[in-house]
Design a protein around this motif. Structure first.
Motif, PDB file in Angstrom:
ATOM      1  N   ILE A  45       0.862  -1.185   0.000  1.00  0.00           N
ATOM      2  CA  ILE A  45       0.000   0.000   0.000  1.00  0.00           C
ATOM      3  C   ILE A  45       0.897   1.233   0.000  1.00  0.00           C
ATOM      4  N   LEU A  46       0.662   2.137  -0.941  1.00  0.00           N
ATOM      5  CA  LEU A  46       1.389   3.400  -0.993  1.00  0.00           C
ATOM      6  C   LEU A  46       0.453   4.535  -0.598  1.00  0.00           C
ATOM      7  N   ASP A  47       0.957   5.452   0.228  1.00  0.00           N
ATOM      8  CA  ASP A  47       0.137   6.581   0.652  1.00  0.00           C
ATOM      9  C   ASP A  47       1.024   7.808   0.810  1.00  0.00           C
ATOM     10  N   ALA A  48       0.519   8.938   0.326  1.00  0.00           N
ATOM     11  CA  ALA A  48       1.310  10.172   0.381  1.00  0.00           C
ATOM     12  C   ALA A  48       1.343  10.790   1.770  1.00  0.00           C
ATOM     13  N   LEU A  49       0.379  10.445   2.626  1.00  0.00           N
ATOM     14  CA  LEU A  49       0.304  11.038   3.956  1.00  0.00           C
ATOM     15  C   LEU A  49       1.306  10.395   4.909  1.00  0.00           C
ATOM     16  N   ASP A  50       1.467  11.001   6.083  1.00  0.00           N
ATOM     17  CA  ASP A  50       2.439  10.520   7.065  1.00  0.00           C
ATOM     18  C   ASP A  50       1.924   9.371   7.921  1.00  0.00           C
ATOM     19  N   GLY A  51       0.646   9.108   7.869  1.00  0.00           N
ATOM     20  CA  GLY A  51       0.067   8.046   8.675  1.00  0.00           C
ATOM     21  C   GLY A  51      -1.194   7.508   8.029  1.00  0.00           C
ATOM     22  N   PRO A  52      -1.738   6.397   8.533  1.00  0.00           N
ATOM     23  CA  PRO A  52      -2.917   5.782   7.929  1.00  0.00           C
ATOM     24  C   PRO A  52      -4.198   6.493   8.339  1.00  0.00           C
ATOM     25  N   GLY A  53      -5.221   6.337   7.526  1.00  0.00           N
ATOM     26  CA  GLY A  53      -6.515   6.886   7.899  1.00  0.00           C
ATOM     27  C   GLY A  53      -7.131   7.810   6.876  1.00  0.00           C
ATOM     28  N   GLY A  54      -6.329   8.317   5.909  1.00  0.00           N
ATOM     29  CA  GLY A  54      -6.901   9.174   4.878  1.00  0.00           C
ATOM     30  C   GLY A  54      -7.550  10.414   5.458  1.00  0.00           C
ATOM     31  N   THR A  55      -8.857  10.537   5.270  1.00  0.00           N
ATOM     32  CA  THR A  55      -9.612  11.679   5.778  1.00  0.00           C
ATOM     33  C   THR A  55      -9.368  11.910   7.257  1.00  0.00           C
ATOM     34  N   TRP A  56      -9.313  10.818   8.014  1.00  0.00           N
ATOM     35  CA  TRP A  56      -9.212  10.947   9.471  1.00  0.00           C
ATOM     36  C   TRP A  56      -7.807  11.321   9.919  1.00  0.00           C
ATOM     37  N   TRP A  57      -6.840  11.171   9.057  1.00  0.00           N
ATOM     38  CA  TRP A  57      -5.494  11.660   9.309  1.00  0.00           C
ATOM     39  C   TRP A  57      -5.396  13.135   8.919  1.00  0.00           C
ATOM     40  N   THR A  58      -6.055  13.496   7.821  1.00  0.00           N
ATOM     41  CA  THR A  58      -5.989  14.859   7.296  1.00  0.00           C
ATOM     42  C   THR A  58      -6.743  15.851   8.167  1.00  0.00           C
ATOM     43  N   HIS A  59      -7.942  15.464   8.611  1.00  0.00           N
ATOM     44  CA  HIS A  59      -8.812  16.414   9.306  1.00  0.00           C
ATOM     45  C   HIS A  59      -8.420  16.555  10.772  1.00  0.00           C
ATOM     46  N   ARG A  60      -7.813  17.703  11.090  1.00  0.00           N
ATOM     47  CA  ARG A  60      -7.350  17.980  12.453  1.00  0.00           C
ATOM     48  C   ARG A  60      -8.102  19.151  13.077  1.00  0.00           C
ATOM     49  N   PHE A  61      -9.171  19.596  12.438  1.00  0.00           N
ATOM     50  CA  PHE A  61      -9.879  20.760  12.966  1.00  0.00           C
ATOM     51  C   PHE A  61     -10.661  20.380  14.228  1.00  0.00           C
ATOM     52  N   PRO A  62     -10.981  21.350  15.067  1.00  0.00           N
ATOM     53  CA  PRO A  62     -11.667  21.052  16.330  1.00  0.00           C
ATOM     54  C   PRO A  62     -12.981  20.306  16.117  1.00  0.00           C
ATOM     55  N   GLY A  63     -13.154  19.236  16.893  1.00  0.00           N
ATOM     56  CA  GLY A  63     -14.407  18.488  16.867  1.00  0.00           C
ATOM     57  C   GLY A  63     -14.554  17.506  15.725  1.00  0.00           C
ATOM     58  N   ALA A  64     -13.520  17.322  14.902  1.00  0.00           N
ATOM     59  CA  ALA A  64     -13.632  16.450  13.730  1.00  0.00           C
ATOM     60  C   ALA A  64     -14.218  15.093  14.117  1.00  0.00           C
ATOM     61  N   ARG A  65     -15.245  14.687  13.408  1.00  0.00           N
ATOM     62  CA  ARG A  65     -15.979  13.471  13.754  1.00  0.00           C
ATOM     63  C   ARG A  65     -16.638  12.907  12.500  1.00  0.00           C
ATOM     64  N   SER A  66     -17.258  11.752  12.661  1.00  0.00           N
ATOM     65  CA  SER A  66     -17.942  11.107  11.546  1.00  0.00           C
ATOM     66  C   SER A  66     -19.259  11.808  11.253  1.00  0.00           C
ATOM     67  N   ASP A  67     -19.663  11.732   9.996  1.00  0.00           N
ATOM     68  CA  ASP A  67     -20.982  12.201   9.592  1.00  0.00           C
ATOM     69  C   ASP A  67     -21.887  11.007   9.292  1.00  0.00           C
ATOM     70  N   SER A  68     -21.347   9.814   9.437  1.00  0.00           N
ATOM     71  CA  SER A  68     -22.100   8.577   9.259  1.00  0.00           C
ATOM     72  C   SER A  68     -22.021   7.785  10.554  1.00  0.00           C
ATOM     73  N   ASP A  69     -22.982   6.911  10.751  1.00  0.00           N
ATOM     74  CA  ASP A  69     -22.898   6.032  11.918  1.00  0.00           C
ATOM     75  C   ASP A  69     -21.727   5.073  11.737  1.00  0.00           C
TER      76      ASP A  69
END
Length: 497
Positions: A45-69
């Motif tokens: 698996i190749l990924d440009a980010l520094d860690g796994p998780g994609g969206t959940w690695w990228t989004h560091r804004f306050p309160g970041a959470r799921s919009d789906s159950d």
């Protein structure tokens, strides 16, 4: 017939049987399925980010959470044990457990950005060009099968419209995708531009310590308050029901609820609109202009319904810590934003929660036998392969259901396809239009009458197409596709060599 001569691979090129691009929820799920079904196959698996998780690695804004159950956003193969609506940190912990439990850590290479992918029919291989993000070093890998799990938007920057006067604003402007770790909003006046799930997440997280938070929206969004933990989950856990059972029961409950909302959105949209508006009205301050601020012009579910855990967004409005302005931006000023009505919204910080830019296959340059692939001239095969592009699958999730529901289905399909190739002793599989598809009408990748979110409408000119018949369509709902994909004929529309 054109004969394509094999080309020598670059010196030092590494080879894997399957190359997965992206270590978010799709790529981690793909790796799990590959490990389970094909222990003998090599994959990376190749990924440009520094860690796994994609969206959940990228989004560091306050309160970041799921919009789906999380019972449907979690994988089918691993029960979700946390709250129904979870924080980014809780989701990352869950994904880390999947990686550890299935020994996937060593398969992931972070900081590796794929820039080009070239298919050679003579070699029956993809050659993939990779750049090390930290050093700029250029690498090459070859693979028999390329599995694109890179997500659907650009992680390095969000979508920000051009507004007059931004250069004279003396405060701070920030996009949620690029949230500075040292940004202090305490005691500050904050204007959040946008009204989607990100705004509804940010506002209750900022409101307790900010001087005031204003949501500035051009047009309203539908919101739906839901418990942070589903009441059925509380009941089942109190009865000491096994987590595997709880997970499956809750998945079915959420899927059924989503299917009913989707049905109503098409069959009785006025009834659904009334339900959603009245649900919001009950949580807003008395006398609040609900029709102006929370009654969208579009049909319910023509854009996503933003879930609000425990109604926290509405609580911020009731308590006076936040407010809503529905208007268009005239100009930024030195001290805030002036809207079309002439009102000026004073701000120390402006958050541009204006969405993202859709990214087609990670902006990777694709070629097939030295010919660049123009995806706008190609047709999707079941929403997971592209006509004329050999040995390549991709994951694109649902609009109205959790992304992972489709990621699981695509993983199962791709594994079934790889097994079918083995049975046929085939090295290549490529979607090709059938004789009866000659002259087939082509449609845009999404029907705006079905779904018309901003990022969809902005991307129409650079996306692949779909046909008017199977297997050249996509964007079905989960309830339909969970029967369709597992039963799909692997010899219909696919050519093997």
């Amino acid at each position: 017939m054109t004969i394509v001569e094999p080309r020598p691979a670059p010196i030092g090129t590494e080879h894997v049987d399957v190359l997965v691009v992206g270590a978010g929820i799709s790529g981690i799920g793909a790796a799990y399925h590959l490990r389970e079904r094909f222990p003998e196959k090599s994959f990376t698996i190749l990924d440009a980010l520094d860690g796994p998780g994609g969206t959940w690695w990228t989004h560091r804004f306050p309160g970041a959470r799921s919009d789906s159950d999380l019972h449907t956003f979690g994988y089918r193969f691993k029960p979700w044990r946390g709250p129904t609506i979870a924080t980014a940190g809780e989701i990352l912990s869950y994904l880390d457990e999947v990686i550890e439990e299935n020994d996937l850590r060593g398969r992931i290479r972070h900081g590796h950005r794929v820039t080009a992918a070239s298919w050679s029919s003579a070699d029956q291989l993809w050659t993939v060009e990779v750049t090390r993000v930290d050093t700029g070093e250029q690498l090459h890998l070859t693979t028999g099968f390329l599995w694109m799990c890179q997500g659907y938007y650009r992680h390095d920057q969000g979508y920000v419209p051009s507004w007059p006067g931004t250069d004279r604003f003396r405060g701070t402007v920030v996009h949620p995708q690029r949230w500075p770790e040292d940004l202090d909003h305490a005691g500050k006046r904050v204007v959040v531009i946008g009204s989607g799930a990100t705004a509804a997440t940010l506002i209750p997280a900022l409101a307790p310590t900010a001087a005031h938070v204003t949501m500035l929206q051009r047009s309203p969004t539908f919101f739906l308050a839901r418990p942070r933990t589903h009441e059925l989950a509380t009941t089942l856990r109190a009865l000491d029901v096994p987590e595997e059972w709880t997970h499956e029961i809750l998945r079915r409950a959420h899927i059924a609820q989503g299917a009913e909302l989707t049905r109503m959105s098409f069959e009785s949209p006025d009834e659904l609109r009334k339900f959603l508006v009245e649900e919001m009205r009950a949580m807003l301050p008395e006398g609040f202009d609900v029709d102006r601020h929370f009654n969208p012009r579009y049909r319910p579910w023509q854009q996503r319904i933003a879930v609000v855990p425990e109604g926290d967004f509405f609580a911020a409005l009731r308590e006076g810590r936040a407010s809503v302005v529905t208007d268009t931006i005239d100009t930024f000023t030195e001290t805030g934003i002036r809207v079309a009505s002439g009102e000026e919204l004073e701000a120390d910080i402006v958050v541009t929660a204006t969405g993202f830019d859709l990214s087609l296959f990670g902006e990777i340059a694709f070629t097939v036998d030295d010919e660049p692939v123009d995806f706008t001239e190609r047709v999707t095969y079941r929403g997971l392969m592209i006509s004329g592009v050999p040995n390549m699958a991709y994951v694109f999730g649902y609009f109205r259901n959790s992304w992972t529901l489709r990621a699981d289905l695509v993983s199962e399909f791709v594994c079934r396809l790889l097994a079918h190739m083995g049975e046929k002793d085939a090295s290549t599989v490529v979607p090709e239009l059938r004789p009866e598809d000659a002259g087939m009408p082509l449609r845009s990748w999404v029907d705006p009458q079905d779904f018309n979110a901003g990022y969809v409408m902005r991307s129409m000119d650079r996306m692949f197409r779909q046909g008017d018949r199977e297997p050249w369509t996509h964007m079905h709902d989960y309830v339909e596709e969970r029967e369709m994909l597992p039963a799909a004929d692997l010899d219909d529309g696919l050519t093997y060599r």
